[in-house]
Write an enzyme that holds these catalytic residues in place. Structure first.
Site, PDB file in Angstrom:
ATOM      1  CD  GLU A  42       0.138   1.037   3.224  1.00  0.00           C
ATOM      2  OE1 GLU A  42      -0.209   2.111   2.730  1.00  0.00           O
ATOM      3  OE2 GLU A  42       0.872   0.938   4.224  1.00  0.00           O
TER       4      GLU A  42
ATOM      5  CB  CYS B 270       4.589   4.456   7.493  1.00  0.00           C
ATOM      6  SG  CYS B 270       2.838   4.080   7.563  1.00  0.00           S
TER       7      CYS B 270
HETATM    8  C1  UGA Z   1       3.764   7.426   4.383  1.00  0.00           C
HETATM    9  C2  UGA Z   1       3.897   7.489   2.855  1.00  0.00           C
HETATM   10  O1  UGA Z   1       3.737   8.831   2.405  1.00  0.00           O
HETATM   11  C3  UGA Z   1       2.856   6.590   2.190  1.00  0.00           C
HETATM   12  O2  UGA Z   1       3.078   6.576   0.773  1.00  0.00           O
HETATM   13  C4  UGA Z   1       2.999   5.174   2.730  1.00  0.00           C
HETATM   14  O3  UGA Z   1       2.051   4.297   2.175  1.00  0.00           O
HETATM   15  C5  UGA Z   1       2.818   5.207   4.225  1.00  0.00           C
HETATM   16  O4  UGA Z   1       3.814   6.067   4.794  1.00  0.00           O
HETATM   17  C6  UGA Z   1       2.935   3.803   4.745  1.00  0.00           C
HETATM   18  O5  UGA Z   1       4.017   3.215   4.647  1.00  0.00           O
HETATM   19  O6  UGA Z   1       1.929   3.216   5.121  1.00  0.00           O
HETATM   20  P1  UGA Z   1       2.236   8.678   6.179  1.00  0.00           P
HETATM   21  O7  UGA Z   1       3.297   8.288   7.153  1.00  0.00           O
HETATM   22  O8  UGA Z   1       0.840   8.368   6.519  1.00  0.00           O
HETATM   23  O9  UGA Z   1       2.518   7.997   4.737  1.00  0.00           O
HETATM   24  O10 UGA Z   1       2.266  10.259   5.944  1.00  0.00           O
HETATM   25  P2  UGA Z   1       3.207  11.258   5.125  1.00  0.00           P
HETATM   26  O11 UGA Z   1       2.347  12.258   4.490  1.00  0.00           O
HETATM   27  O12 UGA Z   1       4.149  10.539   4.274  1.00  0.00           O
HETATM   28  O13 UGA Z   1       3.996  12.005   6.286  1.00  0.00           O
HETATM   29  C7  UGA Z   1       4.976  11.342   7.075  1.00  0.00           C
HETATM   30  C8  UGA Z   1       5.704  12.336   7.944  1.00  0.00           C
HETATM   31  O14 UGA Z   1       6.574  13.135   7.149  1.00  0.00           O
HETATM   32  C9  UGA Z   1       4.808  13.299   8.690  1.00  0.00           C
HETATM   33  O15 UGA Z   1       5.269  13.415  10.019  1.00  0.00           O
HETATM   34  C10 UGA Z   1       4.965  14.608   7.946  1.00  0.00           C
HETATM   35  O16 UGA Z   1       4.786  15.723   8.768  1.00  0.00           O
HETATM   36  C11 UGA Z   1       6.399  14.493   7.464  1.00  0.00           C
HETATM   37  N1  UGA Z   1       6.679  15.299   6.249  1.00  0.00           N
HETATM   38  C12 UGA Z   1       6.097  14.994   5.061  1.00  0.00           C
HETATM   39  C13 UGA Z   1       7.587  16.349   6.316  1.00  0.00           C
HETATM   40  O17 UGA Z   1       8.162  16.642   7.402  1.00  0.00           O
HETATM   41  N2  UGA Z   1       7.868  17.061   5.187  1.00  0.00           N
HETATM   42  C14 UGA Z   1       7.298  16.772   3.997  1.00  0.00           C
HETATM   43  O18 UGA Z   1       7.623  17.449   2.991  1.00  0.00           O
HETATM   44  C15 UGA Z   1       6.388  15.717   3.928  1.00  0.00           C
END
Ligand code: UGA
Length: 445
Positions: free
Chosen positions: A149, A258
């Site tokens: 996923e 994740c």
């Molecule tokens: C992440 C991946 O984006 C999904 O594609 C994947 O399926 C999922 O893990 C998983 O393995 O199940 P998620 O952890 O739900 O999804 O959310 P993200 O939007 O990726 O954010 C992860 C973290 O990175 C958050 O703490 C967010 O604040 C941080 N982030 C994200 C940043 O600090 N900077 C960014 O530019 C983007």
């Protein structure tokens, strides 16, 4: 028209529920099975056990195609069996596959042909081991497909319905055909791969996203030291079509269920195989340090934090979710408490009261910031867009905002009378902190 195969989903967690609800929306008959009776009760009563935009509506709309059960018998007769169980880290950092193995071991001696479809994130090589276990049990007619996923919390329903790609890793062409066919209504690009490569695609994609974040965070830290502005830098870098604009938001680092787990699992997988994945180790370390930089920013303006009141605004690891797993807020709150600060916290949905002892939880932003020496934006909730207001400034003891997500416009915040510190942006000069009657001089000479 082709008949749609019935689907069974093991696991009513976040991935299982989104997967089940979305397949039901696509017209499949779905049963979701979980071992936690209360969770199944809740779902049967129409209550959604987690905060995920659009999920409640989908579950409601598709009630006639969606059933929930604790019973194994009610799921194993289905020709498609998705595995969506948790694979948390063990003490060694490896993924704990016990829930995956429980599913495999509990499969009865199925007579009919079925396909076990792995959505849980597992180490490379897991499919091979499950295949061997099925064969050894006389279940060679049960297919195995890796179908990772790529759903992000907060936008999982949208991500499922509009995937960038669907990855299908199979041992047999026919199984690959069937699983790819399930997604036909979405008209998505399908990447067919062998099972090990499909498993690696998932881990590599997450590791790459983490790398981008740690990279931009380090650029932000260098920006702070040199006078550049990371927001402008990220924009200029992201417009290069070879690089792209996504995951270049500097901040206080990633958290969630994740990245932290999958990063360590891949690092561990590599080292178990005799390879030292240096880059990934650095990416993880940068993230650990990034969360703590907020403390330095607070100390820069407030001096020692003992006795200081700090408002943590946003606790979930990202907006639009109530998930607190590995949230930077937890590290920050603990560090602040260890420094002797008084921590007041607010989040619109996440409840951290059982995880954080000694923190005062507040029902509103205004309550959290009242009397505070600093407000820290930890999660970029929409509700915080208007933080730099007269009301908030009036309520705070010191009008200091540390914006851990670069949510606010620094000029606007400063014009509104705040001392503003973002991540990788020009900081307010030290002397800018307005003296108030209540405040004793706190800057060390
Ligand atoms: C992440 C991946 O984006 C999904 O594609 C994947 O399926 C999922 O893990 C998983 O393995 O199940 P998620 O952890 O739900 O999804 O959310 P993200 O939007 O990726 O954010 C992860 C973290 O990175 C958050 O703490 C967010 O604040 C941080 N982030 C994200 C940043 O600090 N900077 C960014 O530019 C983007």
């Amino acid at each position: 028209m082709k008949e749609k195969p019935a689907i069974g989903v093991f696991g009513a967690g976040w991935v299982g529920l989104v997967t089940g609800a979305c397949f039901a929306e696509l017209g499949y008959d779905v049963v979701v099975r979980d071992v936690i009776p209360e969770r199944i009760e809740q779902l049967r009563d129409g209550r959604v056990p987690l905060h995920e935009p659009g999920l409640g509506e989908l579950l409601e709309q598709n009630r006639e195609r969606l059933a929930f059960t604790t019973e194994l018998d009610e799921i194993v007769s289905r020709p498609i069996l998705f595995v969506c169980v948790g694979t948390p880290p063990t003490y060694s950092g490896d993924a704990d596959l016990s829930a995956v193995w429980t599913v495999v071991d509990q499969l009865p001696a199925l007579q009919e042909r079925a396909i076990l479809v792995m959505k849980s994130t597992v180490p490379v090589g897991t499919g091979e081991k499950v295949r061997a276990a099925l064969d050894a049990r006389g279940l060679a007619h049960v297919g195995y497909v890796s179908n990772p996923e790529f759903l992000a919390e907060g936008s999982a329903v949208r991500d499922f319905m509009n995937p960038d790609r669907v990855v299908v890793g199979a041992f047999a062409e026919a199984d690959s055909e069937v699983v790819a066919g399930l997604y036909e209504p979405l008209e998505a690009s399908v990447v067919r791969a062998d099972v090990a490569s499909a498993e690696m695609i998932k881990l590599a994609a997450n590791a790459f996203l983490m790398t981008r974040i740690s990279f931009i965070n380090e650029i932000a830290n260098v920006c702070e030291a040199t006078g550049a502005d990371v927001e402008q830098v990220a924009k200029g870098v992201g417009l290069d079509h070879r690089l792209g604009p996504h995951f270049l938001r500097a901040g206080i680092g990633w958290g969630g269920s994740c990245f932290p787990k999958d990063g360590v699992a891949l690092k561990q997988l590599a080292s178990n195989s005799g390879y030292h994945f240096q880059l990934l180790s650095a990416v993880i370390e940068v993230n650990d340090l990034q969360k703590r930089r907020v403390i330095g920013k607070l100390e820069k303006h407030l001096g020692k934090l003992r006795g200081k009141k700090v408002a943590l605004l946003g606790l979930a690891f990202k907006p639009n979710t109530d998930d607190l797993r590995e949230a930077p807020s937890l590290v920050l709150a603990s560090r602040l408490l260890a420094e002797g600060a008084e921590v007041r916290a607010w989040d619109p949905v996440a409840d951290a009261s059982r995880l954080l002892q000694g923190v005062t939880f507040c029902g509103s932003v205004l309550d959290a910031v009242s009397g505070a020496d600093a407000a820290v934006i930890v999660t970029e909730w929409d509700e915080l867009q208007g933080l730099a207001s007269e009301e908030v400034r009036g309520a705070m003891r010191n009008a200091l905002i540390v914006d851990g997500r670069n949510l606010l416009d620094p000029e606007h915040a400063r014009a509104a009378g705040f001392v503003y510190e973002g991540i990788g942006r020009a900081a307010s000069p030290l002397e800018a902190l307005p003296e108030t009657e209540e405040r004793e001089p706190q800057l060390e000479a």
